[in-house]
Design a protein around this motif. Structure first.
Motif, PDB file in Angstrom:
ATOM      1  N   ALA A  90       0.843  -1.188   0.000  1.00 54.35           N
ATOM      2  CA  ALA A  90       0.000   0.000   0.000  1.00 54.35           C
ATOM      3  C   ALA A  90       0.880   1.240   0.000  1.00 54.35           C
ATOM      4  O   ALA A  90       1.851   1.338   0.755  1.00 54.35           O
ATOM      5  N   ASN A 128      -8.844   7.961   5.443  1.00 54.95           N
ATOM      6  CA  ASN A 128     -10.194   8.115   4.897  1.00 54.95           C
ATOM      7  C   ASN A 128     -10.222   9.241   3.877  1.00 54.95           C
ATOM      8  O   ASN A 128      -9.626  10.305   4.113  1.00 54.95           O
ATOM      9  N   PRO A 146      -1.905   5.865   2.880  1.00 52.38           N
ATOM     10  CA  PRO A 146      -2.476   4.523   3.039  1.00 52.38           C
ATOM     11  C   PRO A 146      -3.372   4.434   4.272  1.00 52.38           C
ATOM     12  O   PRO A 146      -3.030   4.940   5.336  1.00 52.38           O
ATOM     13  N   ASP A 147      -4.537   3.795   4.085  1.00 52.31           N
ATOM     14  CA  ASP A 147      -5.506   3.573   5.164  1.00 52.31           C
ATOM     15  C   ASP A 147      -6.171   4.859   5.666  1.00 52.31           C
ATOM     16  O   ASP A 147      -6.929   4.814   6.633  1.00 52.31           O
ATOM     17  N   ARG A 189     -13.766   0.956  -1.365  1.00 47.53           N
ATOM     18  CA  ARG A 189     -14.500   1.963  -0.590  1.00 47.53           C
ATOM     19  C   ARG A 189     -15.817   2.335  -1.259  1.00 47.53           C
ATOM     20  O   ARG A 189     -16.848   2.494  -0.599  1.00 47.53           O
ATOM     21  N   SER A 236      -2.653  -0.085  -6.187  1.00 47.61           N
ATOM     22  CA  SER A 236      -3.168  -0.446  -4.861  1.00 47.61           C
ATOM     23  C   SER A 236      -4.166   0.599  -4.382  1.00 47.61           C
ATOM     24  O   SER A 236      -5.162   0.265  -3.725  1.00 47.61           O
ATOM     25  N   TRP A 237      -3.926   1.862  -4.729  1.00 49.22           N
ATOM     26  CA  TRP A 237      -4.892   2.907  -4.367  1.00 49.22           C
ATOM     27  C   TRP A 237      -6.193   2.725  -5.135  1.00 49.22           C
ATOM     28  O   TRP A 237      -7.284   2.879  -4.552  1.00 49.22           O
ATOM     29  N   ALA A 262      -8.152   0.059  -3.488  1.00 49.40           N
ATOM     30  CA  ALA A 262      -8.726   0.533  -2.222  1.00 49.40           C
ATOM     31  C   ALA A 262      -9.902   1.465  -2.481  1.00 49.40           C
ATOM     32  O   ALA A 262     -10.945   1.379  -1.797  1.00 49.40           O
TER      33      ALA A 262
END
Length: 305
Positions: free
Chosen positions: A68, A99, A96-97, A242, A234-235, A238
């Protein structure tokens, strides 16, 4: 005179037999020891080979999973927000991670906020783009609307194993990061001569050609490297997770279940994707409803059909 051979012949044969038995026993003991050693060596070799295989598999898995990393700059809402003059809003990279930070709607209610969730392999997205991109560009350029484009990859397994949706969305993120004001043009260009579902899609070199052909002229070397390296894949994954898990901020829908998903001032558009007049009418209606509930008094600049 005794009849027969020498008097010690029988004892000699007995000694030879005993000696042979002793030798055979020694050989058997020696062979058993050798067998045990070979078994130990074989088991040890198999264990080493098994460990080597496990290590090799682990390396393959580790190397195939991109760690990530931060998202692209100018997409902190998981989308690129384009405003007056077709200028993309600047935001820092999403870590990364972290919000996403939803974009703020126009507080006066006089500007239509259009949000598009698109997959670059989605044929209905191409239909909507072909019918509406020109009028959306006019509205946004004049300041009558903003458009926020969220590239997602829900069709990544529909391109003969090449993950075209993921690679194309990554390419759009590369452009957003390095040449943000060209994002709108590049995103639109990805729908021109769109690859068909189940086809391999465009190669990375072909995606780089779209970058050039769409008019991107800044940081081409960095964008090309970003595409080849899959920097933001990877983004994209993600952001896709979401959007499909929800919630979708500032809207009346819980999650994205298909593309295109089109929101105007938070309301989902459910009309024809290839009828620009119907979409323009919906934008005017949504804008009017938002404006009527606003406490501000300016006259709304509604987009023309």
């Amino acid at each position: 005179m005794p009849i027969g051979g020498p008097s010690d012949s029988s004892p000699s044969r007995s000694r030879r037999r005993d000696a042979a038995r002793v030798k055979a026993k020694e050989l058997r003991v020696s062979q058993k020891k050798k067998d045990r050693r070979n078994k130990v060596f074989l088991q040890g070799g198999m264990a080493i080979a098994a460990v080597a295989i496990v290590v090799l598999v682990a390396l393959v898995i580790v190397n195939s999973i991109k760690p990530a990393g931060p998202g692209p700059k100018n997409m902190a809402s998981d989308g690129a927000l384009i405003g007056e003059g077709l200028v993309t809003a600047r935001t820092p990279a999403l870590q990364p991670d972290a919000n996403p930070r939803p974009s703020e709607a126009d507080p006066t209610g006089a500007v239509a906020n259009i949000r598009l969730y698109v997959d670059y392999l989605c044929p209905l997205c191409a239909d909507f783009e072909d019918a509406n991109t020109e009028q959306i560009a006019q509205w946004v350029d004049s300041g009558a609307a903003t458009v926020e484009i969220h590239p997602i990859a829900i069709l990544a397994n529909k391109s003969a194993g090449t993950k075209y949706s993921l690679r194309a969305a990554n390419a759009s993120a590369c452009v957003a990061n390095y040449s943000p004001d060209d994002f709108f043009a590049f995103s639109s260009a990805l729908f021109v001569d769109q690859p068909k579902e189940t086809s391999p899609g465009r190669s990375n070199d072909e995606l780089k050609n779209v970058v050039t052909d769409s008019g991107v002229s800044e940081a081409l070397s960095s964008i090309n490297s970003c595409i080849d390296d899959g920097t933001y894949e990877s983004w994209v994954e993600a952001a896709t997770d979401r959007s499909t898990a929800g919630p979708i901020p500032n809207s009346s829908i819980e999650s994205i279940i298909g593309t295109p998903t089109i929101l105007v001032n938070g309301k989902p558009y459910t009309g024809s994707f290839d009828d620009p007049k119907e979409f323009a009418s919906f934008v005017q209606q949504a804008l009017g409803e938002t404006y009527s509930t606003s406490t501000s008094t300016p006259t709304p600049a509604t987009p023309a059909p």
